[in-house]
Scaffold this active site. Structure first.
Site, short mmCIF file in Angstrom:
data_model
loop_
_atom_site.label_atom_id
_atom_site.label_comp_id
_atom_site.label_asym_id
_atom_site.label_seq_id
_atom_site.Cartn_x
_atom_site.Cartn_y
_atom_site.Cartn_z
N VAL A 299 2.74 -8.62 2.72
CA VAL A 299 2.26 -9.11 4.01
C VAL A 299 1.71 -7.88 4.73
O VAL A 299 2.43 -6.92 4.99
CB VAL A 299 3.38 -9.77 4.83
N ASN A 496 -8.98 6.20 -13.97
CA ASN A 496 -9.60 6.27 -15.30
C ASN A 496 -10.92 7.03 -15.29
O ASN A 496 -10.99 8.13 -14.76
CB ASN A 496 -9.74 4.86 -15.88
N GLY A 547 2.61 0.93 2.45
CA GLY A 547 3.40 0.97 3.68
C GLY A 547 3.45 2.34 4.32
O GLY A 547 2.87 3.31 3.83
#
Length: 624
Positions: A299, A496, A547
């Site tokens: 969220v 990559n 976060g």
């Protein structure tokens, strides 16, 4: 013997005379005597040490520009203690090698917290092989290929890296073909068994026949999962070296990396820079959580565009503190019912959580509404309004929800929905919570029909973003098509074999299609903050870093704040004239017209307004 020695002596004398002649010509061409005389006259009253310093500066201007002399690859640990690649760039400066910079690239591997032991071991071995191969490439072939090149020649460096990578792909292909041919030759030729005849096809319905009950519940079978795009072991060496060269160039020119990237994108023209909008993960309640809810892997909160990055981070830190308090708060004693339930259906059970590898709290939730109501309540307590001060996005991680044995998405533990029902679920969710302005990976990439459906149903009210559902950057550039699956934007990552030139090219392609670019971090991040500079330099719309916890992620938020301060001080921070999140492309406009026509017949939930935030505040409508 004497004659030979004399001949050698003459040869040496001739060589010395030739060198002296070349030196004299060099001095005459560069007017060195005059420069030295001027320098000595100007430094007559200086101390000897100062004179030497001035002489050093004079000769440094005549020295060759820095060139790459060595590139070193190392096996280091990322933020989760897993192996990844570090690359150091050494340049020859005034005939001496000097370590200019180092970068650490994140791997593409996803983090599976509840993976089976055998799968975890296999991935661990694959990761170790990928890193060791990359280290070998960097320390041998790539160093040899780029030796003597100027770090400022990014396009040529990336071109050579692409050629090198293509040769490795071809080698790998030839090796696999040889292995297959050896296996085939080793297996003795067997007579194929006689197969029984296929069963007769089911009887077809006659015209006019009324469908029975079984026919009405027959569902269209789901498309099987597409094979995972192969990643060549060692390919991270390409992306890491490309980034390291760009960073070395920036440091040698005494410029920040983000400006060097911006100059690459804008063909060396000084651009006005913008800060990307934040996408900050606050909570996670996906399959890795202990609750029943699977749908919401992340969220995400998005501060309003008119807030500065610093203001947005401070606001979200306050929300996170309140979430932590709720997590730590002991639940009051509750009387059990006869069935032993404690009111969990009403969302009153204690919320517990743990820190995720994404830098946010993983909490247990049993309903779709519960995490949204939690954030809504916290915002109300802080005097913030969802849909005005900040908005939400949901990372649905559709590819993780599919139960292939049932052919349905497991939204909540034990609750399954087919692809068509998922479209209705998302439409209802946005109608109920209009502050949600983005859905990331609502489906698997194989469900193209449902991507089309949700895009036309919600594409004028929220972003439909392809993350894992999108192809790799190299495939997107190869095919030149970013419209499959149907979406408003893409999440791109630097992993990559993605070079700096690839990032410039893909963002130009996305911009040309009027899509939005979200620059995202990987699941296993390192403490290297270069990707923040890449996001600012490339001018992406959003940045998604996870976060506001864990060092490897907080480092990147700190870098964002530093860049914003620098741009403000330099007067080079631009302000986008579009004061709302959303802008329509042609297809979204058609979808919006269809929704408006439907709204004229039947009232719908408020749609995305295109006016400024002031009008939204006056009318009380959501600015998303």
């Amino acid at each position: 013997m004497g004659e030979e020695g004399g001949g050698g002596s003459c040869g040496t004398t001739r060589e010395l005379q030739k060198l002296k002649q070349q030196a004299m010509e060099y001095y005459r061409e560069n007017d060195v005597p005059r420069r030295l005389e001027e320098l000595l006259n100007s430094t007559f009253y200086l101390q000897p040490a100062d004179v030497y310093g001035h002489l050093a500066n004079c000769f440094s201007k005549l020295a060759k520009p820095p060139t790459i002399c060595k590139i070193v690859g190392k096996d280091v640990l990322d933020g989760l203690g897993l192996p990844t690649l570090q690359v150091d760039i050494f340049c020859t400066i005034q005939n001496f090698p000097k370590n200019i910079c180092s970068v650490v690239i994140s791997t593409h591997f996803e983090v599976h917290e509840n993976a089976l032991p055998e799968l975890a071991e296999a991935e661990e071995a694959e990761r170790a092989s990928a890193v060791s191969t990359a280290v070998q490439w960097v320390n041998s072939s790539i160093t040899h290929e780029l030796q003597g090149m100027a770090p400022s020649d990014q396009a040529e460096v990336d071109h050579l890296l692409r050629i090198f990578f293509a040769s490795k792909v071809q080698e790998d292909k030839e090796r696999k073909e040889l292995e297959n041919s050896l296996e085939c030759s080793a297996v003795p030729t067997l007579v194929p068994p006689v197969l029984p005849p296929p069963p007769p096809p089911p009887p077809t319905k006659k015209k006019g026949q009324k469908p029975g009950r079984k026919d009405t519940i027959t569902e269209k079978p789901i498309a099987p999962a597409e094979p995972v795009e192969p990643v060549l072991s060692g390919s991270m060496a390409i992306g890491a070296v490309s980034l390291a060269v760009a960073k070395a160039c920036a440091m040698l020119l005494n410029k920040p990396l983000y400006l060097n990237i911006a100059l690459l994108k804008h063909n060396q023209e000084q651009p006005m820079l913008f800060m990307p909008l934040l996408m900050v993960s606050l909570i996670s309640c996906g399959k890795s959580s202990s609750g029943k809810l699977n749908l919401m892997k992340e969220v995400i909160c998005i501060p309003h565009p008119e807030l500065t990055t610093k203001q947005g981070v401070e606001m979200l830190m306050e929300i996170q503190k309140h979430i932590n308090k709720i997590i730590e708060m002991p639940s009051p004693p509750k009387a059990e019912t006869k069935k032993g339930h404690d009111g969990s259906k009403r969302g009153q059970q204690q919320i517990t959580g743990k820190m995720s590898h994404l830098g946010c709290l993983t909490i247990n939730c049993d309903t779709i509404e519960q995490p949204l109501l939690l954030i809504q309540e916290i915002c109300a307590n802080l005097g913030l309004e969802l849909g005005t001060n900040l908005h939400l996005a949901i990372n649905c991680a559709g590819h993780e929800l599919m139960d292939y044995s049932k052919g349905k998405y497991e939204v909540i533990m034990g609750t399954y929905k087919n692809a068509a029902e998922m479209v209705d679920l998302y439409v209802d969710l946005i109608n109920k919570y209009p502050s949600i302005i983005a859905l990331i990976d609502p489906f698997r990439k194989e469900d193209s029909e449902q991507w089309d459906s949700i895009y036309h149903a919600l594409g004028s009210r929220c972003y439909i973003i392809a993350g894992t559902a999108s192809k790799s950057i190299s495939k997107l550039l190869e095919q030149g098509n970013i419209s499959i699956p149907k979406s408003n934007g893409l999440i791109i990552k630097h992993t990559n074999q993605t070079t700096m030139s690839d990032l410039v090219e893909i963002t130009n392609l996305i911009d040309s299609k009027k899509h939005i670019t979200v620059f995202g971090s990987t699941e296993g991040e390192s403490s290297d903050d270069s990707l923040v500079d890449l996001a600012v330099g490339l001018g992406v719309r959003f940045i998604k870093l996870g976060g506001l916890s864990r060092g490897e992620r907080v480092t990147k938020y700190n870098r964002l704040l530093t860049i914003e301060e620098e741009l403000v001080q330099n007067g080079t921070l631009g302000f986008n004239e579009e004061r709302t999140f959303f802008y329509f492309n042609e297809e979204a406009e058609k979808a919006a017209e269809a929704l408006e026509a439907a709204a004229a017949r039947e009232p719908l939930a408020p749609t995305f307004p295109t006016q400024g935030v002031e009008e939204s505040a006056e009318t009380g409508a959501s600015s998303g």
